[in-house]
Design a protein around this motif. Sequence first.
Motif, short mmCIF file in Angstrom:
data_model
loop_
_atom_site.label_atom_id
_atom_site.label_comp_id
_atom_site.label_asym_id
_atom_site.label_seq_id
_atom_site.Cartn_x
_atom_site.Cartn_y
_atom_site.Cartn_z
N ASP A 194 23.22 10.77 2.04
CA ASP A 194 22.93 10.65 3.46
C ASP A 194 21.47 10.24 3.64
O ASP A 194 20.57 11.06 3.55
CB ASP A 194 23.21 11.96 4.19
N ASP A 195 21.25 8.95 3.88
CA ASP A 195 19.88 8.43 4.03
C ASP A 195 19.53 8.17 5.48
O ASP A 195 18.53 7.53 5.77
CB ASP A 195 19.72 7.12 3.24
N THR A 196 20.33 8.66 6.39
CA THR A 196 20.11 8.34 7.79
C THR A 196 18.84 8.97 8.35
O THR A 196 18.34 8.52 9.36
CB THR A 196 21.32 8.77 8.65
N ASP A 197 18.32 10.00 7.69
CA ASP A 197 17.12 10.63 8.22
C ASP A 197 15.82 10.00 7.71
O ASP A 197 14.75 10.42 8.08
CB ASP A 197 17.13 12.13 7.93
N PHE A 198 15.91 8.96 6.90
CA PHE A 198 14.72 8.27 6.45
C PHE A 198 14.18 7.38 7.57
O PHE A 198 14.92 6.61 8.17
CB PHE A 198 15.02 7.37 5.24
N VAL A 199 12.91 7.50 7.80
CA VAL A 199 12.25 6.63 8.77
C VAL A 199 11.29 5.76 7.99
O VAL A 199 10.44 6.24 7.27
CB VAL A 199 11.49 7.46 9.84
N ILE A 200 11.48 4.47 8.12
CA ILE A 200 10.66 3.52 7.36
C ILE A 200 9.84 2.70 8.34
O ILE A 200 10.37 2.18 9.32
CB ILE A 200 11.56 2.57 6.55
N SER A 201 8.55 2.61 8.06
CA SER A 201 7.71 1.82 8.95
C SER A 201 8.15 0.36 8.90
O SER A 201 8.59 -0.14 7.86
CB SER A 201 6.24 1.95 8.57
N LYS A 224 0.84 -1.19 0.00
CA LYS A 224 0.00 0.00 0.00
C LYS A 224 0.87 1.24 0.00
O LYS A 224 2.00 1.21 0.40
CB LYS A 224 -0.93 -0.02 1.21
N ASN A 225 0.33 2.30 -0.40
CA ASN A 225 1.00 3.59 -0.58
C ASN A 225 2.19 3.81 0.35
O ASN A 225 2.06 4.26 1.47
CB ASN A 225 -0.04 4.69 -0.38
N CYS A 226 3.37 3.49 -0.16
CA CYS A 226 4.61 3.58 0.63
C CYS A 226 4.98 5.01 0.93
O CYS A 226 5.63 5.28 1.92
CB CYS A 226 5.77 2.94 -0.10
N SER A 227 4.58 5.93 0.07
CA SER A 227 5.00 7.31 0.30
C SER A 227 4.41 7.86 1.59
O SER A 227 5.00 8.73 2.22
CB SER A 227 4.61 8.20 -0.89
N LYS A 228 3.28 7.35 2.03
CA LYS A 228 2.72 7.77 3.31
C LYS A 228 3.53 7.24 4.47
O LYS A 228 3.54 7.81 5.54
CB LYS A 228 1.26 7.31 3.45
N LYS A 229 4.20 6.10 4.26
CA LYS A 229 4.97 5.48 5.33
C LYS A 229 6.38 6.03 5.41
O LYS A 229 7.12 5.72 6.31
CB LYS A 229 5.02 3.97 5.11
#
Length: 148
Positions: free
Chosen positions: A20-27, A2-7
């Motif tokens: 620098d991808d350290t600020d990505f929060v992934i459900s 389901k819509n990953c952009s919301k997560k």
Amino acid sequence: MKNCSKKLNRPTKQKRKKNDDTDFVISRDAEQAVLQSLKKFESGRKFLEKDLDLTKLAGHFNTNTKYLSLIILRHRNLKFYQYINSLKIDYIAKRIRNEKILQNYTHEALALEAGYSTTRRFVNAFVSYTGITPKYFIEELRKEENIG
């Protein structure tokens, strides 16, 4: 998925360094869904597809490229192309070891078997991953067989 952009949440809109991808929060659920897709991708040997790129794979997984590359980096400890090449080279090296007929194949034929579009890409990836050429790998296998 389901819509990953919301997560995908970004805590701030600050300008980031390019890699620098350290600020990505992934459900957790979204990450697990992509990991399941990766497992199916690996077991189904979909990595043998020629000219596979991050955009194509992200499309197959119903996610975006940034998200997918971060998950691969976190869970496989490799960048995308390193990941794909490692799968292909592991696959062909095992086949060369177990299927003696492949030891007679040219680099071009082995490249096709491993899903590479060019012989040069195959040989470069093989050397990068193993430290030796496919020809030398085959020679060493033959020596082992003659000794053992």
